[in-house]
Write a protein that holds these residues in place. Sequence first.
Motif, PDB file in Angstrom:
ATOM      1  N   HIS A   1       0.832  -1.203   0.000  1.00  0.00           N
ATOM      2  CA  HIS A   1       0.000   0.000   0.000  1.00  0.00           C
ATOM      3  C   HIS A   1       0.870   1.258   0.000  1.00  0.00           C
ATOM      4  O   HIS A   1       0.551   2.236  -0.698  1.00  0.00           O
TER       5      HIS A   1
ATOM      6  N   TYR B   1       0.650   4.210  -2.905  1.00  0.00           N
ATOM      7  CA  TYR B   1       0.370   5.623  -2.661  1.00  0.00           C
ATOM      8  C   TYR B   1       1.315   6.516  -3.461  1.00  0.00           C
ATOM      9  O   TYR B   1       0.907   7.566  -3.957  1.00  0.00           O
TER      10      TYR B   1
ATOM     11  N   GLU C   1      -0.026   6.586  -6.915  1.00  0.00           N
ATOM     12  CA  GLU C   1      -1.198   7.456  -6.995  1.00  0.00           C
ATOM     13  C   GLU C   1      -0.801   8.938  -7.034  1.00  0.00           C
ATOM     14  O   GLU C   1      -1.546   9.757  -7.554  1.00  0.00           O
ATOM     15  N   LEU C   2       0.365   9.265  -6.480  1.00  0.00           N
ATOM     16  CA  LEU C   2       0.861  10.645  -6.504  1.00  0.00           C
ATOM     17  C   LEU C   2       1.660  10.945  -7.776  1.00  0.00           C
ATOM     18  O   LEU C   2       2.228  12.021  -7.912  1.00  0.00           O
TER      19      LEU C   2
ATOM     20  N   ASN D   1       0.960  15.431   1.029  1.00  0.00           N
ATOM     21  CA  ASN D   1       0.101  14.597   0.177  1.00  0.00           C
ATOM     22  C   ASN D   1       0.209  13.126   0.553  1.00  0.00           C
ATOM     23  O   ASN D   1      -0.789  12.393   0.555  1.00  0.00           O
ATOM     24  N   TYR D   2       1.410  12.677   0.877  1.00  0.00           N
ATOM     25  CA  TYR D   2       1.618  11.278   1.239  1.00  0.00           C
ATOM     26  C   TYR D   2       0.979  10.967   2.593  1.00  0.00           C
ATOM     27  O   TYR D   2       0.342   9.938   2.767  1.00  0.00           O
TER      28      TYR D   2
ATOM     29  N   TYR E   1      -1.565  12.364   3.841  1.00  0.00           N
ATOM     30  CA  TYR E   1      -3.013  12.304   3.626  1.00  0.00           C
ATOM     31  C   TYR E   1      -3.422  10.883   3.218  1.00  0.00           C
ATOM     32  O   TYR E   1      -4.425  10.353   3.696  1.00  0.00           O
ATOM     33  N   LYS E   2      -2.638  10.260   2.357  1.00  0.00           N
ATOM     34  CA  LYS E   2      -2.947   8.903   1.901  1.00  0.00           C
ATOM     35  C   LYS E   2      -2.777   7.867   3.011  1.00  0.00           C
ATOM     36  O   LYS E   2      -3.428   6.836   2.989  1.00  0.00           O
ATOM     37  N   THR E   3      -1.862   8.118   3.957  1.00  0.00           N
ATOM     38  CA  THR E   3      -1.587   7.144   5.004  1.00  0.00           C
ATOM     39  C   THR E   3      -2.396   7.383   6.271  1.00  0.00           C
ATOM     40  O   THR E   3      -2.242   6.640   7.236  1.00  0.00           O
ATOM     41  N   THR E   4      -3.263   8.387   6.263  1.00  0.00           N
ATOM     42  CA  THR E   4      -4.077   8.668   7.455  1.00  0.00           C
ATOM     43  C   THR E   4      -5.070   7.541   7.693  1.00  0.00           C
ATOM     44  O   THR E   4      -5.753   7.080   6.779  1.00  0.00           O
ATOM     45  N   ARG E   5      -5.107   7.106   8.924  1.00  0.00           N
ATOM     46  CA  ARG E   5      -6.048   6.056   9.341  1.00  0.00           C
ATOM     47  C   ARG E   5      -6.926   6.631  10.443  1.00  0.00           C
ATOM     48  O   ARG E   5      -6.427   7.213  11.395  1.00  0.00           O
TER      49      ARG E   5
END
Length: 90
Positions: free
Chosen positions: A15, A19, A22-23, A80-81, A83-87
């Motif tokens: 994952h 990410y 995706e960026l 930005n990264y 944001y993608k890894t926020t849980r």
Amino acid sequence: MVDRILEFRGINLDHLGMYFEELGGRLVTDSFPFVYEAGGWRAEIISEDELAFTKTFIVNAVHIRFAAETMGELEQLIKNYRYKTTRVGG
């Protein structure tokens, strides 16, 4: 280039790589360190370790080096990264 190394815990290695894609990053290696490159930035997934908090509670810890041409670009990439890894718990 400016760079910064961060640690991410409890997120699947696949994952973390996805990410970057995706960026806009492109994977350029197929073993550690996994390197992703895009216009103006580069990221390296340096290593993955396991942390044991108890005998049964074990999570992974992944070290990633972020690099960009300027400090502003580096901060935006990390933002930005993250944001993608926020849980979000629940």
